[in-house]
Scaffold this active site. Structure first.
Site, PDB file in Angstrom:
ATOM      1  N   ASN A  24       0.852  -1.190   0.000  1.00 40.75           N
ATOM      2  CA  ASN A  24       0.000   0.000   0.000  1.00 40.75           C
ATOM      3  C   ASN A  24       0.889   1.241   0.000  1.00 40.75           C
ATOM      4  OD1 ASN A  24      -2.469   1.509   0.322  1.00 40.75           O
ATOM      5  ND2 ASN A  24      -1.967   1.775   2.484  1.00 40.75           N
ATOM      6  N   HIS A  31       0.844   5.257   1.358  1.00 35.56           N
ATOM      7  CA  HIS A  31       0.120   6.113   2.304  1.00 35.56           C
ATOM      8  C   HIS A  31       0.812   7.477   2.357  1.00 35.56           C
ATOM      9  CE1 HIS A  31      -2.483   7.072   5.644  1.00 35.56           C
ATOM     10  NE2 HIS A  31      -1.427   7.541   6.295  1.00 35.56           N
ATOM     11  N   SER A  39       4.859   6.947   2.314  1.00 40.44           N
ATOM     12  CA  SER A  39       5.436   5.641   2.663  1.00 40.44           C
ATOM     13  C   SER A  39       4.804   4.539   1.822  1.00 40.44           C
ATOM     14  CB  SER A  39       5.143   5.295   4.137  1.00 40.44           C
ATOM     15  OG  SER A  39       5.529   6.329   5.015  1.00 40.44           O
ATOM     16  N   ASP A  82      -3.121   0.959   7.728  1.00 44.81           N
ATOM     17  CA  ASP A  82      -1.863   1.680   7.490  1.00 44.81           C
ATOM     18  C   ASP A  82      -0.730   1.198   8.396  1.00 44.81           C
ATOM     19  OD1 ASP A  82      -3.111   3.150   5.489  1.00 44.81           O
ATOM     20  OD2 ASP A  82      -3.883   4.592   6.930  1.00 44.81           O
TER      21      ASP A  82
END
Ligand code: GRF
Length: 223
Positions: free
Chosen positions: A109, A111, A138, A147
């Site tokens: 992911n 973020h 990040s 997250d």
């Protein structure tokens, strides 16, 4: 060796998806995108994929009674493609533990904050409100919490005195477009790996995330 295959999940504009497409086209990323899945029918990212003849799917969360059934619909598309990496690129749904476990070690992911600071939404506003001097983005492997999960790569941007949420978000987004393709490359080349507990970079533990600065990869871990 066969190209690594990616499945990219989006909800909106898909500018990170575009950065990945562009990196592949520029020969910086030895990968192909098997499918783009959006939970929003009108997402601009779907058009970006269609232009490149990438298969697109809409799985609208509103059509499913619960998260489990929504995630099952995603899995039914992803599993037959057997991707090397499932890439969350602005995908605005919280995934179930079952989904995350299924793609553990190959689910990443992006973020817009320097995690572990500012999980969740409104990261830019929080950075401004807290008078942070530095903000950033990040890329991380996904673990079971929002997250969370070990951070592979970060980029920093200065917070300027006259920044609004929008100007700061735009500056961060430019860095996102650099670190996401780079982090994917680090994963598919095997330079970075996650064994479920720890991150390894070039065969050594990575405690502190890598930093991309002026297109250079910096590793501040000792050893
Ligand atoms: C990015 O800021 C990403 O970090 C966040 O949502 C935004 C998505 O942008 N999770 P885009 O759809 O890739 O343009």
């Amino acid at each position: 060796m066969a190209k690594a295959s990616l499945v990219v999940l989006i909800s909106g504009s898909g500018s990170n998806l575009q950065a990945i497409i562009d990196a592949i086209k520029a020969g910086q990323l030895d990968a192909e995108i098997s499918a783009v899945i959006s939970n929003t029918a009108g997402a601009k990212g779907l058009d970006r994929a269609a232009v490149e003849n990438i298969a697109t799917h809409v799985v609208d969360h509103k059509d499913y009674p619960n998260r489990e059934m929504f995630d099952k619909a995603l899995i039914d598309i992803i599993d037959p493609l057997a991707p090397d990496l499932v890439v969350l690129a602005g995908f605005m749904r919280i995934l179930t533990e079952g989904f995350i476990k299924r793609y553990h070690h190959r689910l990443i992911n992006i973020h817009p904050s320097l995690l572990p600071r500012y999980k969740g939404l409104h990261t830019h506003r929080q950075a401004i409100d807290n008078a942070d001097k530095v903000h950033g983005a990040s890329v991380h492997y996904v673990s079971d919490e929002l997250d969370s999960g070990p951070v592979i790569l970060q980029a920093e941007v200065p917070v300027k005195a006259d920044d609004t949420e929008q100007t700061l978000a735009a500056r961060v987004l430019l860095e996102e477009h650099k670190i996401y393709p780079k982090a994917i490359e680090l994963h598919i080349s095997g330079r970075v790996a996650f064994d479920g507990e720890r991150l390894q970079f070039d065969g050594k533990p990575l405690g502190t995330p890598l930093l991309l600065k002026d297109d250079k990869l910096l590793n501040t871990n000792s050893g």
